[in-house]
Design a protein around this motif. Structure first.
Motif, PDB file in Angstrom:
ATOM      1  N   SER A 155      -5.191 -63.886  11.555  1.00  0.00           N
ATOM      2  CA  SER A 155      -3.783 -64.247  11.754  1.00  0.00           C
ATOM      3  C   SER A 155      -2.895 -63.772  10.614  1.00  0.00           C
ATOM      4  O   SER A 155      -1.693 -63.531  10.805  1.00  0.00           O
ATOM      5  N   GLU A 156      -3.472 -63.613   9.417  1.00  0.00           N
ATOM      6  CA  GLU A 156      -2.658 -63.210   8.268  1.00  0.00           C
ATOM      7  C   GLU A 156      -2.045 -61.823   8.464  1.00  0.00           C
ATOM      8  O   GLU A 156      -0.982 -61.514   7.919  1.00  0.00           O
ATOM      9  N   SER A 157      -2.682 -60.982   9.253  1.00  0.00           N
ATOM     10  CA  SER A 157      -2.144 -59.633   9.477  1.00  0.00           C
ATOM     11  C   SER A 157      -0.920 -59.649  10.386  1.00  0.00           C
ATOM     12  O   SER A 157      -0.248 -58.619  10.545  1.00  0.00           O
ATOM     13  N   TRP A 158      -0.628 -60.802  10.991  1.00  0.00           N
ATOM     14  CA  TRP A 158       0.529 -60.937  11.873  1.00  0.00           C
ATOM     15  C   TRP A 158       1.593 -61.856  11.269  1.00  0.00           C
ATOM     16  O   TRP A 158       2.482 -62.321  11.981  1.00  0.00           O
ATOM     17  N   ASP A 159       1.548 -62.081   9.963  1.00  0.00           N
ATOM     18  CA  ASP A 159       2.483 -63.018   9.344  1.00  0.00           C
ATOM     19  C   ASP A 159       3.927 -62.527   9.403  1.00  0.00           C
ATOM     20  O   ASP A 159       4.857 -63.324   9.528  1.00  0.00           O
ATOM     21  N   ARG A 160       4.132 -61.217   9.314  1.00  0.00           N
ATOM     22  CA  ARG A 160       5.487 -60.685   9.302  1.00  0.00           C
ATOM     23  C   ARG A 160       5.976 -60.399  10.715  1.00  0.00           C
ATOM     24  O   ARG A 160       5.239 -59.912  11.566  1.00  0.00           O
ATOM     25  N   PHE A 161       7.258 -60.694  10.933  1.00  0.00           N
ATOM     26  CA  PHE A 161       7.882 -60.383  12.206  1.00  0.00           C
ATOM     27  C   PHE A 161       7.889 -58.872  12.426  1.00  0.00           C
ATOM     28  O   PHE A 161       8.400 -58.120  11.583  1.00  0.00           O
TER      29      PHE A 161
ATOM     30  N   GLN B 132      -4.263 -68.278  24.130  1.00  0.00           N
ATOM     31  CA  GLN B 132      -5.629 -68.153  24.631  1.00  0.00           C
ATOM     32  C   GLN B 132      -6.585 -68.131  23.438  1.00  0.00           C
ATOM     33  O   GLN B 132      -6.157 -67.907  22.298  1.00  0.00           O
ATOM     34  N   PRO B 133      -7.887 -68.338  23.676  1.00  0.00           N
ATOM     35  CA  PRO B 133      -8.855 -68.157  22.588  1.00  0.00           C
ATOM     36  C   PRO B 133      -8.781 -66.722  22.079  1.00  0.00           C
ATOM     37  O   PRO B 133      -8.677 -65.774  22.864  1.00  0.00           O
ATOM     38  N   ALA B 134      -8.825 -66.543  20.768  1.00  0.00           N
ATOM     39  CA  ALA B 134      -8.649 -65.214  20.192  1.00  0.00           C
ATOM     40  C   ALA B 134      -9.752 -64.243  20.590  1.00  0.00           C
ATOM     41  O   ALA B 134      -9.570 -63.025  20.508  1.00  0.00           O
TER      42      ALA B 134
ATOM     43  N   VAL C 240      -1.445 -60.964  19.688  1.00  0.00           N
ATOM     44  CA  VAL C 240      -1.025 -61.440  18.373  1.00  0.00           C
ATOM     45  C   VAL C 240      -1.880 -62.645  17.993  1.00  0.00           C
ATOM     46  O   VAL C 240      -1.903 -63.654  18.713  1.00  0.00           O
ATOM     47  N   ILE C 241      -2.579 -62.564  16.861  1.00  0.00           N
ATOM     48  CA  ILE C 241      -3.372 -63.694  16.389  1.00  0.00           C
ATOM     49  C   ILE C 241      -2.425 -64.643  15.659  1.00  0.00           C
ATOM     50  O   ILE C 241      -1.810 -64.271  14.652  1.00  0.00           O
TER      51      ILE C 241
ATOM     52  N   TYR D 137      -0.780 -64.611  24.210  1.00  0.00           N
ATOM     53  CA  TYR D 137      -0.901 -63.648  25.304  1.00  0.00           C
ATOM     54  C   TYR D 137       0.458 -63.072  25.688  1.00  0.00           C
ATOM     55  O   TYR D 137       0.586 -61.881  25.946  1.00  0.00           O
ATOM     56  N   LEU D 138       1.478 -63.931  25.743  1.00  0.00           N
ATOM     57  CA  LEU D 138       2.825 -63.464  26.047  1.00  0.00           C
ATOM     58  C   LEU D 138       3.843 -64.494  25.613  1.00  0.00           C
ATOM     59  O   LEU D 138       3.516 -65.649  25.328  1.00  0.00           O
TER      60      LEU D 138
END
Length: 208
Positions: free
Chosen positions: A196-202, A175-177, A189-190, A53-54
């Motif tokens: 979650s794989e779509s958020w692997d890169r910074f 939080q729950p996704a 951000v998952i 969440y933050l």
């Protein structure tokens, strides 16, 4: 001028001891927010699909007796369902003298109390009369490197820092996704589970 709800916008509360969107400002904090050591603690509480969440750092400079965080519940400020977990990572030793956390046990099981405007370190606070019916608070001491988890409805505060050392704490809120909100503009951000794989890169800063 800048939009204060824009993710990773220029820091806007440094003078008040807050650095917002920490994970989006440096890859090291991004990776820490996704660390299995942290998420393995969070998963039994919120489930296997987790979003962030933050993220932020809250710091109190040495001998800053005015850095008092008034009594509050974090969910009084936040959007979405209250099933959020705060992970606090102490960068320094946190004691009552250095402005460490004090909390009231089991208040996360109750409602989000009414908060009123406050002129101090936080802008909303629980009025004194609402605190009188609650149990006595307990101080939470942390050594540097300790990790503390607490619920977004926990009633807590922290005094000013009267010690000779800075007090810095990293906060990652999960939080729950299925709760598809975040503190800033855009999707959460998952960090674990489906998507979650779509958020692997910074992602880097979105706004310099």
């Amino acid at each position: 001028n800048f939009d204060q709800s824009e993710l990773a916008a220029p820091p806007r509360a440094i003078a008040q001891g807050f650095l917002q969107d920490l994970a989006h400002r440096h890859e090291r904090f991004w990776l820490l927010s996704r660390s299995s050591k942290i998420l393995d603690l969070v998963e039994p509480i919120v489930g296997s699909d987790i979003s962030m969440y933050l993220s932020r750092c809250v710091f109190k400079r040495r001998r800053d007796k005015n850095a008092v965080v008034a009594w509050h519940q974090d969910m009084a400020y936040w959007k979405g369902v209250p099933d959020k977990v705060i992970v606090a990572v102490a960068l320094d030793r946190c004691t009552r003298e250095s402005g460490g956390l004090c909390a009231i046990r089991a208040t996360h099981l109750g409602p989000v109390l009414d908060h009123v405007m406050n002129d101090g370190f936080v802008r909303l606070a629980i009025p004194a009369e609402a605190l009188r019916s609650l149990p006595d608070p307990e101080a939470v001491a942390m050594a540097a490197g300790d990790v503390l988890l607490f619920h977004a409805k926990l009633v807590h505060w922290s005094p000013g820092n009267i010690s000779d050392n800075d007090r810095r704490i990293l906060y990652f809120v999960y939080q729950p996704a299925v709760d598809a909100v975040s503190r800033r503009k855009g999707p959460p951000v998952i960090v674990r589970g489906k998507g979650s794989e779509s958020w692997d890169r910074f992602p880097g800063q979105t706004n310099q």
